[in-house]
Design an enzyme around this catalytic site. Structure first.
Site, PDB file in Angstrom:
ATOM      1  N   ASP A  43       9.830 -34.757  35.936  1.00  0.00           N
ATOM      2  CA  ASP A  43      10.849 -33.735  36.211  1.00  0.00           C
ATOM      3  C   ASP A  43      11.589 -34.052  37.519  1.00  0.00           C
ATOM      4  O   ASP A  43      12.532 -33.350  37.896  1.00  0.00           O
ATOM      5  CB  ASP A  43      10.244 -32.322  36.214  1.00  0.00           C
ATOM      6  CG  ASP A  43       9.239 -32.096  37.320  1.00  0.00           C
ATOM      7  OD1 ASP A  43       8.886 -33.067  38.023  1.00  0.00           O
ATOM      8  OD2 ASP A  43       8.780 -30.944  37.482  1.00  0.00           O
ATOM      9  N   SER A  44      11.189 -35.135  38.180  1.00  0.00           N
ATOM     10  CA  SER A  44      11.967 -35.635  39.326  1.00  0.00           C
ATOM     11  C   SER A  44      13.400 -35.933  38.893  1.00  0.00           C
ATOM     12  O   SER A  44      14.291 -36.056  39.733  1.00  0.00           O
ATOM     13  CB  SER A  44      11.318 -36.898  39.903  1.00  0.00           C
ATOM     14  OG  SER A  44      11.039 -37.836  38.883  1.00  0.00           O
ATOM     15  N   ASP A  82       6.521 -34.712  31.541  1.00  0.00           N
ATOM     16  CA  ASP A  82       6.211 -33.846  32.678  1.00  0.00           C
ATOM     17  C   ASP A  82       6.686 -32.420  32.368  1.00  0.00           C
ATOM     18  O   ASP A  82       7.890 -32.167  32.276  1.00  0.00           O
ATOM     19  CB  ASP A  82       6.989 -34.399  33.887  1.00  0.00           C
ATOM     20  CG  ASP A  82       6.372 -34.031  35.202  1.00  0.00           C
ATOM     21  OD1 ASP A  82       5.287 -33.434  35.205  1.00  0.00           O
ATOM     22  OD2 ASP A  82       6.977 -34.373  36.237  1.00  0.00           O
ATOM     23  N   LYS A 111       2.076 -33.799  31.249  1.00  0.00           N
ATOM     24  CA  LYS A 111       1.506 -33.705  32.598  1.00  0.00           C
ATOM     25  C   LYS A 111       1.745 -32.302  33.147  1.00  0.00           C
ATOM     26  O   LYS A 111       2.825 -31.742  32.964  1.00  0.00           O
ATOM     27  CB  LYS A 111       2.140 -34.743  33.522  1.00  0.00           C
ATOM     28  CG  LYS A 111       1.657 -34.635  34.980  1.00  0.00           C
ATOM     29  CD  LYS A 111       2.048 -35.819  35.814  1.00  0.00           C
ATOM     30  CE  LYS A 111       3.430 -35.736  36.389  1.00  0.00           C
ATOM     31  NZ  LYS A 111       3.636 -34.605  37.323  1.00  0.00           N
ATOM     32  N   GLU A 113       1.100 -29.798  36.720  1.00  0.00           N
ATOM     33  CA  GLU A 113       0.763 -29.768  38.144  1.00  0.00           C
ATOM     34  C   GLU A 113      -0.186 -28.608  38.434  1.00  0.00           C
ATOM     35  O   GLU A 113       0.055 -27.482  37.976  1.00  0.00           O
ATOM     36  CB  GLU A 113       2.028 -29.563  38.993  1.00  0.00           C
ATOM     37  CG  GLU A 113       2.926 -30.762  39.030  1.00  0.00           C
ATOM     38  CD  GLU A 113       4.152 -30.551  39.929  1.00  0.00           C
ATOM     39  OE1 GLU A 113       4.179 -29.601  40.739  1.00  0.00           O
ATOM     40  OE2 GLU A 113       5.082 -31.375  39.815  1.00  0.00           O
ATOM     41  N   GLU A 177      -0.933 -37.033  44.459  1.00  0.00           N
ATOM     42  CA  GLU A 177       0.321 -37.255  45.211  1.00  0.00           C
ATOM     43  C   GLU A 177       0.163 -36.942  46.691  1.00  0.00           C
ATOM     44  O   GLU A 177      -0.275 -35.857  47.072  1.00  0.00           O
ATOM     45  CB  GLU A 177       1.466 -36.401  44.614  1.00  0.00           C
ATOM     46  CG  GLU A 177       2.764 -36.599  45.396  1.00  0.00           C
ATOM     47  CD  GLU A 177       4.024 -36.186  44.650  1.00  0.00           C
ATOM     48  OE1 GLU A 177       3.959 -35.808  43.462  1.00  0.00           O
ATOM     49  OE2 GLU A 177       5.101 -36.262  45.271  1.00  0.00           O
TER      50      GLU A 177
HETATM   51  O1  KIV Z   1       8.339 -35.971  38.413  1.00  0.00           O
HETATM   52  C1  KIV Z   1       7.848 -37.057  38.746  1.00  0.00           C
HETATM   53  O2  KIV Z   1       8.521 -38.097  38.757  1.00  0.00           O
HETATM   54  C2  KIV Z   1       6.442 -37.078  39.126  1.00  0.00           C
HETATM   55  C3  KIV Z   1       5.947 -38.299  39.819  1.00  0.00           C
HETATM   56  C4  KIV Z   1       6.341 -38.222  41.228  1.00  0.00           C
HETATM   57  C5  KIV Z   1       4.499 -38.492  39.659  1.00  0.00           C
HETATM   58  O3  KIV Z   1       5.751 -36.138  38.933  1.00  0.00           O
END
Ligand code: KIV
Length: 259
Positions: A43-44, A82, A111, A113, A177
Site C-alpha cells: 500500500d506504499s 497488502d 499482508k 499490519e 519494519e
Molecule cells: O507497503 C509496503 O510497501 C510495505 C513494505 C514497506 C513492506 O508494507
C-alpha cells in the site's frame, strides 16, 4: 515455470535469504519476478504513485487494479497483497475483503499490519484458507512518526511479544519494519516462521525494500535504503534531450518517419 510455494518460503528460514521487493506495475513485476521469492503489492503505492500523505488514504479497489497486473506478470514469485487501512477491523470484515481480493486478483497471500491485537483475525483467515503475512515494528498505517522501534525496554518487549503472537497465529512470515538490530536478531532466532526485514538489519531471514526507493524513483531515502540507481536523473536526462530535439526539429528524424 512453477510458482514458489509458501512451504518452500518457510523452509528457507535459517538456510537461504528470502528476496522480496514491492511492485505495482507490469514492468517492475516482470523484472522482479526473475530475482525475487516474494513480490508485495504494497500500500506504499499510495505515497509512491499517487502522492498521498500516508497509506491511510489507499482504497482497496485501487490496490486490486495494481495487484491484478502484478499477479498476471509474475509467474514464479509469491505475490502478496497488502490489505489497506481499515479493511480488516474485525475478522468478518477481514474475511469479506480478503476473499474479494483473492478472488479478483488471484494473489497468493495477504499482508496485515499489527501485533497481538490482530491474532484472532489471522487465526480466522488462515483457518478459512487465506495465507497471511504479518507486519510488526513500525506500522505505516498507524504509526505517528517514522522512527526506529525497539530502542527502549517497553517497546522491545511489546514488539517481541507481537512477533511471538503473530508467529503462533498461523502467519507464514512476518515483515519486521524499522527495528533495532538486536531486537530483529532476537525475534528471528525465537520464532519459527521467516522474518522479512526492512530497516531491520541483516539478521532477518529475508529482506524487502520498496522498489521505487531502491532504484531512485521516489523521494524517500531513509538510512535503511540502499539506492542502486538514480532513475529520476536518468529519466530527466531523457526528457531534457527529447525536449531539445523537438525544439531543434531533430526529432522525428528520417528514422522515425513513414514514407
Ligand atoms: O507497503 C509496503 O510497501 C510495505 C513494505 C514497506 C513492506 O508494507
Amino acid at each position: 515455470m512453477k510458482r514458489i510455494t509458501i512451504n518452500k518460503i518457510i523452509k528457507k528460514k535459517n538456510t537461504t535469504p528470502i528476496i522480496c521487493l514491492t511492485a505495482y506495475s507490469k514492468t517492475i513485476a516482470k523484472i522482479a519476478d526473475k530475482y525475487c521469492d516474494i513480490i508485495l503489492v504494497g500500500d506504499s503505492l499510495g505515497m509512491v504513485l499517487y502522492g498521498m500523505e500516508t497509506t491511510k488514504e489507499v482504497k482497496i479497489d485501487t490496490m486490486i487494479l495494481h495487484a491484478k497486473v502484478v499477479k498476471n506478470s509474475a509467474k514464479k514469485s509469491l505475490v502478496v497483497f497488502d490489505m489497506p487501512y481499515r479493511t480488516y477491523t474485525n475478522k468478518f470484515i477481514a474475511y469479506k475483503n480478503a476473499s474479494k481480493v483473492i478472488k479478483l486478483t488471484k494473489c497468493d497471500a495477504i499482508k496485515l499490519e499489527g501485533g497481538k491485537k490482530i491474532v484472532e483475525i489471522i487465526k480466522y483467515l488462515t483457518r478459512k484458507g487465506i495465507p497471511v503475512m504479518g507486519h510488526i515494528g513500525l506500522l505505516p498505517q498507524t504509526s505517528r512518526n517514522f522512527k526506529p522501534k525497539g530502542k527502549n525496554f517497553n517497546q522491545k518487549k511489546q514488539i517481541f511479544e507481537d512477533a511471538l503472537a503473530i508467529s503462533n497465529s498461523g502467519a507464514f512470515a512476518i515483515v519486521v519494519e524499522c527495528v533495532v538490530e538486536n531486537l530483529a536478531k532476537k525475534i528471528t532466532k525465537n520464532i519459527s516462521i521467516p522474518t522479512i526485514g526492512i530497516g531491520a538489519s541483516k539478521h532477518c531471514d529475508g529482506q524487502i525494500l520498496v522498489t521505487d526507493d531502491m532504484i531512485g524513483l521516489s523521494d524517500f531515502l531513509p538510512k535503511f535504503v540502499k539506492q542502486y540507481s538514480n532513475l529520476k536523473k536518468v529519466i530527466e536526462k531523457c526528457i531534457k534531450n527529447y525536449s531539445r530535439d523537438v525544439k531543434l526539429r531533430r526529432f522525428p528524424s528520417y528514422k522515425n518517419v513513414y514514407k
